[in-house]
Write an enzyme that holds these catalytic residues in place. Structure first.
Site, PDB file in Angstrom:
ATOM      1  N   TYR A 125       0.856  -1.186   0.000  1.00 46.31           N
ATOM      2  CA  TYR A 125       0.000   0.000   0.000  1.00 46.31           C
ATOM      3  C   TYR A 125       0.892   1.236   0.000  1.00 46.31           C
ATOM      4  O   TYR A 125       1.908   1.291   0.694  1.00 46.31           O
ATOM      5  CB  TYR A 125      -0.869   0.023   1.260  1.00 46.31           C
ATOM      6  CG  TYR A 125      -1.641   1.311   1.453  1.00 46.31           C
ATOM      7  CD1 TYR A 125      -2.938   1.449   0.986  1.00 46.31           C
ATOM      8  CD2 TYR A 125      -1.048   2.411   2.096  1.00 46.31           C
ATOM      9  CE1 TYR A 125      -3.643   2.632   1.143  1.00 46.31           C
ATOM     10  CE2 TYR A 125      -1.743   3.604   2.254  1.00 46.31           C
ATOM     11  CZ  TYR A 125      -3.036   3.707   1.776  1.00 46.31           C
ATOM     12  OH  TYR A 125      -3.725   4.876   1.926  1.00 46.31           O
ATOM     13  N   GLU A 213      -3.499   7.525  -3.906  1.00 41.68           N
ATOM     14  CA  GLU A 213      -3.534   6.262  -3.162  1.00 41.68           C
ATOM     15  C   GLU A 213      -3.365   5.116  -4.149  1.00 41.68           C
ATOM     16  O   GLU A 213      -4.177   4.969  -5.064  1.00 41.68           O
ATOM     17  CB  GLU A 213      -4.844   6.102  -2.398  1.00 41.68           C
ATOM     18  CG  GLU A 213      -4.821   4.893  -1.473  1.00 41.68           C
ATOM     19  CD  GLU A 213      -6.118   4.719  -0.701  1.00 41.68           C
ATOM     20  OE1 GLU A 213      -7.186   4.543  -1.329  1.00 41.68           O
ATOM     21  OE2 GLU A 213      -6.062   4.745   0.543  1.00 41.68           O
TER      22      GLU A 213
END
Ligand code: GDP
Ligand code: MN
Length: 404
Positions: A125, A213
């Site tokens: 991530y 993101e």
């Protein structure tokens, strides 16, 4: 402003960020052609069909009409158009869309980057955003890729790596290496990750974004690092200097009333209550919403008509508020500073007459320059409009009309 995954990947590619290759399509036939082209360009023989909506959680989300997931794998070229057909035009419900879901107009046909038989693809991530409390950008990374980061933050916050960037000196090489090291990488994968993060940060700054993101960032078994997903949030206030990015806007993804309000230069946010309000100035708008609550109502919206409110903006505001079926009363609260209250009052009366058939009571509170003249115009108009001069008076009138 949000953009779609397929757009975000193109933007990132322009800054040297490696991404999962894909081609966007809006019909099952175009999806098939996209897969043929992708096969020629990348050699892939498995394809990922990905619904393009402005919300995450598509992989686990479901298309209401067909039961398909929002991200599906096709292991044969012949399956691509059918899988696209089960997604296109459907309503995708994910944990981020709310129960009403979002209509899917486009799919991204992407190369499969989780190589068949690959026993060790690893998902990470990565995000970049503005830390408002610290007043600088922060890079957040985690080895728990592919999962909901909110869940990671709650259950194992120690697994989230944070690196803050001093705006005076910018992102330093050692910081990028620190993040890659903390992700447990070494060798070629480490170098690839360093390149990936540096390019991503460059893209973030150059596009004046407020959030990136990338979940998941993938490490393939041959140590390539690439973006499988991409969420890019651009700063609205900087769009004037990015005409090319401003064109990526997809208004079908936005609340139609908010789009209409934007066109008239109004700052409108729809809420769930029953009292519509129209106010000049954000501070006064917030105070008015508090007042509505204190008088037993719930604000149906936030609406700031701005400092230069006139009859036209008042009418546009009226029309927008009236399209909300929950509205049982409207409170107009305007402070006459630059604008004179009598002008606003005339504007309200004009708008009322021109829209006609307004069935909800309207309370107008005017204060400031020519407040009394304004009140007089309202009172003498013969319309179902009530004037108030003090906030207390306005609150009492709202309370009275809500009680019927
Ligand atoms: P999101 O669910 O909206 O966040 O969409 P993502 O783009 O993150 O995709 C969801 C999931 O689909 C990913 O976490 C992967 O597990 C899977 N996925 C995406 N691309 C591929 C691919 O190329 N091959 C395979 N097998 N799975 C993929
Ligand atoms: Mn994702």
């Amino acid at each position: 402003m949000n953009i779609h995954e397929y757009q975000a990947k193109e933007v990132l590619k322009g800054y040297g960020v490696r991404v999962q290759q894909g081609i966007v399509a809006d019909t099952p036939e175009a999806a098939h052609e996209a897969a043929v082209k992708l096969n020629a360009e990348t050699g892939t023989s498995w394809y990922v069909v990905k619904a393009q909506i402005h919300a995450g959680g598509r992989g686990k989300g479901k298309i209401q009409e067909t039961g398909s997931n929002g991200v599906v794998l096709a292991k044969k070229l012949e399956e691509v158009s059918e899988k696209a057909r089960n997604i296109l035009g459907g309503t995708l419900v994910t944990h981020q869309t709310g129960p009403e879901g979002k209509k899917v107009n486009k799919v991204l046909i992407a190369e499969d980057v989780y190589y068949p038989g690959d026993s060790e693809p690893k998902e990470y991530y990565l995000s970049i955003l503005l830390d408002r409390a610290k007043g600088c950008n922060v890079i957040m990374a985690s080895t728990e890729g592919g999962m909901d980061i909110e869940e990671v933050a709650e259950k194992s916050p120690e697994k989230i790596i944070k690196e803050w960037i001093d705006p005076k000196v910018g992102l330093q090489g050692f910081q990028v290496r620190k993040v890659a090291f903390k992700l447990g990488l070494s060798g070629n994968a480490f170098k690839e990750m360093v390149k990936f993060i540096a390019a991503l940060y460059k893209a973030y700054e150059a596009t004046d974004s407020s959030q990136f993101e990338i979940n998941p960032v993938l490490k393939t078994s041959d140590d390539k690092i690439l973006a499988v997903d991409a969420k890019v949030n651009l700063d609205d206030n900087a769009l004037y200097r990015h005409k090319d990015l401003a064109e990526l806007r997809d208004i079908t993804e936005e609340d139609p009333l908010e789009v209409e309000a934007g066109k008239s230069g109004l700052n409108y946010v729809k809420l769930d209550g029953n009292v519509g309000c129209m106010v000049n100035g954000a501070g006064l708008a917030m105070a008015t919403m508090d007042m509505i609550k204190l008088s037993g109502g719930e604000p149906a919206n936030f609406l700031d008509v701005g400092g230069g409110a006139n009859a036209t903006t008042v009418e546009a505001g009226f029309r927008i508020i009236l399209q909300d079926p929950n509205v049982k009363a409207i409170l107009i609260n305007v402070f006459g500073g630059i604008v004179r209250c009598d002008r606003i009052a005339s504007g309200v009366v004009e708008a009322y007459k021109s829209i006609g058939d307004i069935r909800v009571p309207i309370i107008v509170r005017l204060q400031g320059t020519n407040a009394e003249e304004g009140a007089k115009i309202i009172d003498e108009s013969g319309l179902k409009v009530f004037s108030a001069i003090t906030l207390k008076e306005a609150a009492e009138k709202v309370q009275a009309v809500l009680k019927g």
